[in-house]
Scaffold this active site. Structure first.
Site, short mmCIF file in Angstrom:
data_model
loop_
_atom_site.label_atom_id
_atom_site.label_comp_id
_atom_site.label_asym_id
_atom_site.label_seq_id
_atom_site.Cartn_x
_atom_site.Cartn_y
_atom_site.Cartn_z
N CYS A 68 0.82 -1.22 0.00
CA CYS A 68 0.00 0.00 0.00
C CYS A 68 0.85 1.27 0.00
O CYS A 68 1.83 1.36 0.73
CB CYS A 68 -0.91 -0.03 1.24
N GLY A 88 3.49 1.91 -4.71
CA GLY A 88 4.66 2.49 -5.39
C GLY A 88 5.58 1.45 -5.99
O GLY A 88 6.03 1.59 -7.14
N LYS A 92 15.22 -1.28 7.75
CA LYS A 92 15.12 -0.01 8.48
C LYS A 92 16.08 -0.07 9.66
O LYS A 92 15.97 -0.95 10.51
CB LYS A 92 13.69 0.21 8.97
#
Length: 355
Positions: A222, A225, A306
């Site tokens: 979602c 991209g 991350k």
């Protein structure tokens, strides 16, 4: 030239320093780093020019995660007159009997507060190129076989002078690819995946790795991209996310929206690609990547890790080692690459292909 200048993302100078010192030590070269947090570059100072050449001969830029571009340079020329910056540079180059170069790159840090400096370096390229040609220091036309003269302005009156290695440097200015946000893409995150492909693939690999109407899964898709990039390469995509997908993208007929948790979902049949931009702890994402590759659910993957606020370099090394060890233990031969891309922030992007 006994300094290696490394361009990096502002705020990641520490990780860049740790990495180059570790990589250099593995080839028997030792030095120390000079940097300031947020300046967007690192000086790796060596005892002699021979060591700098050894690092460039033994270490590939593509193996450095936190370095976008690098150059061999000398001690900076300081207090350069703002009325005439050209002549001091020409005088120094002539005094050192520099060989002719095939191109000149006028660089500056990619960091906060350098917008005016970047504007200056763009404008300075034309006059310095003209003067270099007049003094026999630059070929009339660009010659890719020759090294590139590097002029790195860390400030308006301070310039490092050196060279970019023709065989071991980024072809993009400052190591930053110039990508345009594609019309119709649902989010700017789409540029991360495009940059990843351009970074990790050679031109002659593009169709082999992306073409041929492949099947893909996008975890944490979602609003779409990354799915948009996959569809744009002619793939059919299972987009996994509880959130809504872009309506126009869904009209393409190539997207199946799966309302499931990305960490739980597995495809009913093997797919070619799995991509993942889920925000979670890097070791949890790494474990999921291992499950997908060892389980044979895909053969190629691009994913983001991350990074935590502290010990980021250590976390990267532990995650990559975890993945490499698990794949090796299961008899999988893989190509593994990682880079902090320009469109990344507090993360790195990884590519793995089962060979």
């Amino acid at each position: 030239m006994k300094i290696i200048l490394l361009y990096c993302r502002a705020g990641f100078e520490g990780e860049c320093s740790q990495e180059i010192q570790e990589k250099a030590s593995l080839v028997g070269v030792f030095g120390y780093c000079k940097t300031s947090k947020g300046q967007g570059f690192v000086e790796f100072v060596l005892s002699n020019a021979k060591d700098a050449h050894k690092v460039f001969n033994k270490v590939q830029l593509s193996s450095l995660i936190f370095t976008r571009q690098w150059a061999r340079v000398s001690e900076p020329l300081e207090e350069v007159s703002r009325e005439d910056r050209v002549q001091p540079i020409i005088d120094l180059l002539l005094s050192e009997n520099r060989q002719v170069c095939g191109r000149v790159s006028v660089d500056s840090p990619d960091s906060e507060g350098t917008a005016n400096l970047k504007t200056f370096t763009r404008k300075f390229t034309a006059p310095i190129s003209k003067a270099l040609r007049q003094n026999g220091l630059l070929t009339a036309k660009q010659d890719a076989s020759l090294n590139v003269l590097c002029l790195f302005f860390s400030d308006f009156d301070k310039v490092y002078i050196g060279e970019l290695d023709s065989q071991n440097s980024s072809s993009d200015h400052l190591g930053i690819p110039r990508l345009k946000f594609p019309k119709g893409a649902p989010s700017r995150s789409t540029l991360k995946l495009e940059e990843a492909w351009r970074t990790f693939f050679d031109k002659d690999e593009w169709y082999e790795l992306l073409g041929g109407h492949q099947k893909a899964v996008d975890l944490g898709a979602c609003p779409g991209g990354w799915t948009w990039q996959l569809v744009n390469q002619g793939m059919d995509v299972f987009s996994v996310d509880h959130g809504p997908m872009d309506e126009e993208l869904m009209k393409s007929g190539h997207v199946t929206h799966v309302l499931e948790d990305g960490f739980v979902y597995k495809p009913p049949k093997k797919v070619d690609w799995m991509v993942c931009d889920i925000v979670d702890k890097p070791k949890r994402v790494s474990s999921m990547i291992i499950d997908w590759l060892v389980g044979g659910y895909c053969t190629k993957t691009v994913f983001n890790l991350k990074l935590p606020m502290k010990k980021r370099y250590q976390e990267v090394q532990e995650c990559l080692q975890l993945i490499e060890s698990a794949l090796a233990e299961n008899g999988l031969s893989c190509r593994i690459q990682a880079k902090q891309l320009y469109h990344d922030r507090e993360e790195i992007t990884c590519f793995i292909q089962v060979i």
